[in-house]
Design a protein around this motif. Structure first.
Motif, short mmCIF file in Angstrom:
data_model
loop_
_atom_site.label_atom_id
_atom_site.label_comp_id
_atom_site.label_asym_id
_atom_site.label_seq_id
_atom_site.Cartn_x
_atom_site.Cartn_y
_atom_site.Cartn_z
N ILE A 71 0.84 -1.20 0.00
CA ILE A 71 0.00 0.00 0.00
C ILE A 71 0.88 1.25 0.00
O ILE A 71 0.64 2.20 -0.75
N MET A 72 1.89 1.25 0.85
CA MET A 72 2.76 2.42 0.95
C MET A 72 3.40 2.73 -0.41
O MET A 72 3.41 3.87 -0.87
N GLU A 73 3.93 1.70 -1.03
CA GLU A 73 4.64 1.90 -2.30
C GLU A 73 3.70 2.41 -3.40
O GLU A 73 4.00 3.40 -4.08
N GLU A 74 2.56 1.76 -3.52
CA GLU A 74 1.66 2.11 -4.63
C GLU A 74 0.95 3.44 -4.38
O GLU A 74 0.72 4.20 -5.33
N GLU A 89 -6.68 -5.49 -5.11
CA GLU A 89 -6.78 -6.93 -5.41
C GLU A 89 -5.50 -7.64 -4.97
O GLU A 89 -5.55 -8.72 -4.38
N GLN A 90 -4.37 -7.00 -5.27
CA GLN A 90 -3.09 -7.61 -4.85
C GLN A 90 -3.01 -7.68 -3.33
O GLN A 90 -2.50 -8.64 -2.77
N TRP A 91 -3.49 -6.64 -2.68
CA TRP A 91 -3.44 -6.58 -1.21
C TRP A 91 -4.22 -7.75 -0.62
O TRP A 91 -3.76 -8.42 0.29
N GLN A 100 -2.29 -10.93 -1.17
CA GLN A 100 -1.01 -11.06 -0.44
C GLN A 100 -1.18 -11.00 1.07
O GLN A 100 -0.25 -10.63 1.78
N GLY A 101 -2.33 -11.32 1.58
CA GLY A 101 -2.49 -11.37 3.04
C GLY A 101 -3.67 -10.56 3.56
O GLY A 101 -4.13 -10.80 4.68
N GLY A 102 -4.17 -9.63 2.76
CA GLY A 102 -5.29 -8.80 3.21
C GLY A 102 -6.53 -9.62 3.51
O GLY A 102 -7.27 -9.34 4.46
N GLN A 103 -6.75 -10.66 2.67
CA GLN A 103 -7.94 -11.49 2.87
C GLN A 103 -7.90 -12.19 4.23
O GLN A 103 -8.91 -12.30 4.92
N ILE A 104 -6.70 -12.64 4.60
CA ILE A 104 -6.54 -13.31 5.90
C ILE A 104 -6.94 -12.34 7.01
O ILE A 104 -7.65 -12.71 7.95
N LYS A 105 -6.48 -11.10 6.89
CA LYS A 105 -6.79 -10.11 7.92
C LYS A 105 -8.29 -9.83 7.97
O LYS A 105 -8.88 -9.80 9.05
#
Lengths: 576, 324
Positions: A534-537, A556-558, A561-566
């Motif tokens: 998020i920071m980079e983009e 979508e990438q977030w 890459q782990g956002g769904q788990i959260k």
């Protein structure tokens, strides 16, 4: 032969030196104690005996009753690099440790201290070495699994009985104010950690701070809309020599905190802290997943293009150049905490002029009908726990109650003369860190009493050390222009102070609270670091390298890459 | 048949070689008795190496576990190669490998070139004071920490810094040295070259001064000018040392400069500036993902060991440089 003897001697010397360097015995240094003010403490029986870590039966009576024989607590805590001690004092011998000994016959010794950043590493080393101190503090920044792992492995002491029987009523009443926080440290109905709580939700909303002399010279315009804010930034740049409009740091936290202006609530992504709230279907989602965030991104991108945001923001360390530019007069607007006056007050007044400090306002909105809503995160600041081998949990509860009695209670025995002794130069934080359970109403009460005392000039009703301290500091600014008083003054010392602004938000319901009412969840560990992406983009979008719509792909990438788990974890624990 | 014969013939040779190194059964004890004070002197260093270099290797086991400090090495569940699979599924990690090699290799190439060039120029200065003065000037940055230099560079390279003021004064556009992903790696490369080429210069200058002056005198007699002398004598004579330095540096190629990059990068340049070490730091130390951090560290160590072996092999083959 001589050569061999010499070699033998040298080798022995090296080996001895090596092993000597590996030991950690440090000679005890006798330091003369500072003369203490007269404190009315009960007699300490058995004071001639050596303090012991063995079990000592708790005395009959309330929490104030001292132990019959000296009890020793071996503690560990974080220590700020800027903590000061009076001459001859140190972490093990200071006004607070002397108070515990004199009042309760409890002798606190710190086995080790370290910086806030290092505390988790030191704790992990102590765990690995099987050498946990009797009492220690797990900060809110620690691995979310740490408390539960320690508890499930039987390394923490069940504090339930000690808490129920030996903590003061005031401490236990915090449960009535906030029943949820202690549940986070309760397993099967048993309490394994005493939360430190927080100074109150009033300290959470961020404000838009404007440089006072520029703002007044610009005619003190009312800033109700984002357009008003942009006009003010333009004026500061065109007429007052600001290099850019608003201070933004490389962590983006100062910028993300402006998101409520656009109806977006983001959190501190740099630290992987998201703000969670329900969407129209009732599912809890992070602030970045709401369409309002795209609106914020569009504004921020325009701000960068217009020069409101420094072209170097991505390299501005929040505690380096980010603050330096403010102090050096390069920018006149900053979204920040309520304690701005302590962070920058003395520097900017010293370098610019007495009216160059910043004053707080509530965040504007797009339509200007109401101020932006204040964001409330889970505020608990950590938890105090005891190792399973600790023999005297009653002593811990008594010390906790004593600190609370001195710092927060209306019946505090502290006189104005005691304040310097116990709380001057940050000693409040220095001595009581792991034994301080904060009154969740502390700052609200303090603000109301201090403001009234400043308005009426009558300080007779102030009843805690904190109140007296803030009153005195505010007066120091008002009467003598002492810049060290700016912190308290800007926080609570006048009708336009940060807390007065926050109080307005609370009074009118302009508040939004995150659904994640804990620091983190054990499942988050599997999600990894989702903040980097998020920071980079977001930076790429702000500087115009990517269009705003690009964030939909990033989201979508977030999730992948782990956002769904959260998100699933938050919904599992707090959804519905 | 032939190979059996060869083995038979080679056996005494091998035995002789072995005896030369180890001295045969009783000789080892005899030599030890004679040299035991020397062994005793080595003992502390040996113990320190054992404890601090080899002991911690046991911790690499956590790369294959779902490690948590509370459970320890023995209590943490075994997950096999799960962390490695997860890592290679992360685009952010895969690009760090490319970034590391890119930045590191160009640093080596340009640093070597700059060092040689400056050593050649320095060698032509005849006034001893000037020679020492310039040598010292270029050598000094080598001793300054990146923590300090990063602050200086951020000021110099800022949008309103001295360098951009100069660039804009000449009529060009401002260069975002630290915030443009396409520029950032080159900023890292040239700034590192500036910091380190002085050290290389010392090595190459030493190589140049060891060249026999009679060769140059013969060349002068044959009519060779300064440039011809450099091309035909100096550079070829320096060949082995250049190759040696290059090959040794290649073994270190995965050290792309953590101190430098960590102090100068920001999320906006992760795509081209994030290297394995900075990624490892954020993941393992800041993110407390010990197991994944260990997996990255283990992989990095294995690749480093392979590269180091290859470079040492070439150093031996080309420059006759041998450690073991």
């Amino acid at each position: 032969m001589k050569k061999k003897l010499l070699a033998l001697l040298l080798a022995t010397l090296m080996i001895v030196s090596f092993f000597a360097a590996c030991t950690n015995d440090t000679p005890a240094v006798d330091t003369p104690a500072t003369e203490a003010p007269t404190v009315d403490t009960p007699a300490t029986p058995g004071a001639d005996l050596e303090p012991t870590r063995e079990h000592v039966p708790p005395p009959e009576g309330d929490w104030m009753t001292p132990f019959d024989r000296p009890v020793k607590i071996l503690a560990a805590a974080e220590q700020g690099l800027n903590w000061f001690f009076q001459d001859g004092d140190d972490i093990n011998n200071n006004p607070w440790t002397r108070l515990y000994a004199e009042y309760l016959n409890v002798h606190v010794e710190f086995e080790w201290t370290t910086t806030v950043d290092e505390i988790e590493t030191r704790l992990n080393l102590a765990i690995a070495a099987g050498n946990l101190p009797d009492v220690f503090h797990i900060p809110r920044t620690a691995d979310p699994r740490l408390f539960h792992e320690l508890q499930s492995q039987g390394m923490l002491l069940d504090l339930t009985d000690a808490y129920r029987n030996y903590a003061s009523q005031r401490i236990r009443d915090h449960e009535l104010v906030d029943p949820y926080t202690i549940q986070g440290f309760t397993v099967d109905g048993r309490i394994y950690g005493i939360p430190r709580y927080y100074y109150g939700q009033i300290d959470q909303p961020w404000h838009m701070w404007f440089r006072k002399d520029w703002y007044e010279a610009a005619g003190s315009p009312e800033i109700r809309t984002v357009a008003d804010l942009e006009n003010l930034m333009r004026t500061f740049m065109n007429d007052f020599g600001a290099s850019y409009g608003i201070a933004v740091d490389s962590d983006l936290e100062w910028l993300f905190r402006t998101a409520p202006m656009f109806g977006a609530y983001i959190g501190n992504i740099h630290n992987n802290e998201y703000f969670w709230r329900a969407d129209e279907t009732g599912r809890l989602r992070p602030g970045i997943a709401f369409p309002e965030f795209l609106v914020a991104l569009e504004y921020w991108q325009n701000w960068f293009a217009e020069g409101f945001i420094s072209p170097d923001f991505m390299t501005m360390d929040p505690w380096g150049r980010g603050q330096e530019d403010i102090v050096n007069g390069l920018v006149g607007v900053q979204c920040w905490w309520q304690w701005w006056g302590w962070a920058n007050g003395p520097s900017i007044v010293g370098l610019q002029n007495n009216d160059a400090y910043f004053i707080p306002f509530n965040l504007p909105t797009l339509d200007g009908s109401t101020p932006a809503r204040g964001q409330i995160f889970f505020p608990n600041t950590g938890v105090t726990v005891a190792s399973a081998n600790f023999q005297n949990p009653a002593a811990l509860m008594k010390v906790i109650s004593l600190v609370d009695h001195y710092v927060f209670s209306a019946d505090t025995p502290m006189t104005p003369a005691d304040i310097d002794y116990f709380m001057g130069e940050g000693r409040e934080h220095a001595m009581t860190q792991i034994f301080q359970i904060i009154d969740p109403h502390a700052d609200l009460t303090q603000f109301q009493y201090v403001l009234r005392a400043l308005e009426t000039g009558d300080d007779s009703e102030l009843f805690t050390g904190g109140m007296m301290s803030k009153f005195r500091e505010s007066r120091a600014w008002l009467d003598e222009q002492d810049p060290h008083g700016l912190g308290a003054f800007l926080q609570m010392g006048f009708a336009g102070s940060a807390y007065a602004r926050s109080q307005h938000l609370f009074d009118h319901g302009h508040i939004v609270q995150t659904a994640l009412w804990t620091t983190s969840l054990p499942e988050f560990a599997a999600a990894g670091n989702t903040g980097d992406l998020i920071m980079e983009e977001v930076m790429q979008i702000i500087v115009g390298n990517q269009p705003v719509e690009h964030f939909l792909t990033v989201l979508e990438q977030w999730y992948a890459q782990g956002g769904q788990i959260k998100e699933d974890a938050v919904n599992l624990h707090f959804g519905g | 048949m032939g190979s059996a014969m060869d083995a038979h013939l080679e056996a005494p040779v091998r035995k002789k070689k072995k005896e030369r190194y180890f001295g045969g059964g009783g000789r080892i004890i005899k030599r030890f008795r004679k040299e035991w004070p020397l062994h005793l002197l080595v003992l502390p260093a040996f113990v320190v190496t054992l404890i601090f270099s080899y002991g911690p290797m046991y911790g690499l086991i956590m790369a294959f576990q779902d490690f948590h400090p509370v459970r320890g090495f023995h209590g943490s569940p075994w997950v096999g190669l799960e962390h490695f699979r997860w890592l290679f599924a992360q685009p952010a990690f895969v690009r760090t490998i490319y970034n590391t090699f890119f930045i590191s290799i160009f640093k080596i190439i340009f640093s070597t070139f700059a060092s040689i060039l400056f050593a050649l120029l320095l060698n032509e200065i005849r006034v001893a004071f000037c020679k020492r003065f310039f040598q010292t000037i270029v050598y000094i940055p080598h001793f300054i920490s990146w923590i300090i230099l990063a602050g200086v560079m951020q000021t110099i390279l800022a949008s309103d810094g001295i360098l951009n003021s100069l660039i804009m004064g000449l009529g060009f556009d401002r260069v975002p040295f630290l915030s443009d992903p396409s520029v950032f790696p080159w900023t890292m490369i040239w700034s590192d070259v500036w910091k380190s080429f002085g050290f290389g210069t010392v090595v190459y200058l030493a190589a140049i001064t060891s060249i026999d002056p009679q060769i140059y005198e013969s060349a002068v007699v044959d009519g060779a000018g300064k440039f011809r002398q450099i091309i035909s004598i100096t550079i070829p004579t320096m060949g082995p040392i250049i190759v040696l330095m290059l090959t040794l540096n290649m073994g270190n190629v995965l050290n792309a400069g953590f101190d430098q990059i960590f102090n100068l990068y920001s999320p906006i340049v992760y795509s081209t500036g994030d290297i394995i070490d900075t990624y490892l730091f954020r993941l393992g130390i800041q993110g407390a993902q010990f197991s994944v951090g260990a997996a990255v560290g283990l992989m990095r160590a294995v690749v480093s060991a392979i590269l180091m072996s290859i470079s040492l092999f070439f150093a031996y083959k080309v420059a006759n440089y041998k450690i073991f």
